[in-house]
Design a protein around this motif. Structure first.
Motif: not given
Length: 193
Positions: A75, A79, A108-110, A140-141
């Motif tokens: 993260k 981020d 994960a986002d995807k 992620r992002g």
């Protein structure tokens, strides 16, 4: 969290806010305690130095096999540090402490399953135990996160297999334009019509 020694983080890359930032994370209890020489992180750094021709900088970490620490580090690099690519080494096997894929999937986002599939296919051509590897990749992002094995030779084999697609993936995430040393590796980008 342990910072990587100066030899890893102080490389001859131009400092520029527009250049790509790439996270390199070694996940190892022993290396994080200084009981074992980290060979995976330096192998990734050497590989990227050889393959990338565009300006970039590394943000390196050596951390223990602790789920919360791995999650926090991934993260932070995506981020706060705004890394476009985060490459991990270690913690991808079936042993009890091997939890890097679980940590990666949890942020994960995807999921990008093709990366793990291709890395295992290439590794299986070398050793039958590659079937035990659980590498994966996620988005992620604006960051692509790729899990690699821990051995330098396997790191190179896996990166040779998947890296041709990485610059275009970063393009699709609206990240920095990564150029490769085409004498070493040609990145694939669709031809414009």
């Amino acid at each position: 969290m342990v910072e990587v020694k100066a030899s890893l983080s102080e490389r001859p890359f131009v400092s520029d806010t527009d250049q790509a930032k790439i996270g390199i994370v070694t996940v190892s209890d022993r290396a994080s305690r200084g009981e074992y020489e980290d060979r995976g992180g330096p192998a990734i750094l050497d590989y990227l130095s050889e393959v990338l021709s565009s300006d970039w900088t590394s943000v390196a970490r050596i951390i223990p096999d602790e789920l919360s620490t791995i999650i926090e580090t991934l993260k932070e690099l995506s981020d706060q540090e705004q890394c476009c690519l985060i490459v991990t080494t270690g913690g991808t096997g079936p042993a009890k402490r091997d939890i890097t894929p679980e940590a990666t999937l949890s942020v994960a986002d995807k999921e990008m399953p093709g990366f793990g599939e291709l890395m295992r296919k290439v590794s299986l051509e070398k050793v039958p135990t590659a079937i035990l590897s659980r590498q994966t990749a996620v988005i992620r992002g604006g960051a692509l996160i790729v899990n690699l094995p821990g051995q330098p030779k396997a790191i190179q084999e896996c990166l040779d297999a998947v890296f041709p697609a990485i610059p275009y993936c970063i393009d699709l995430l609206e990240g920095p334009y990564l150029e490769t040393n085409e004498e070493r590796l040609v990145a694939f980008r669709p031809k414009k019509k």
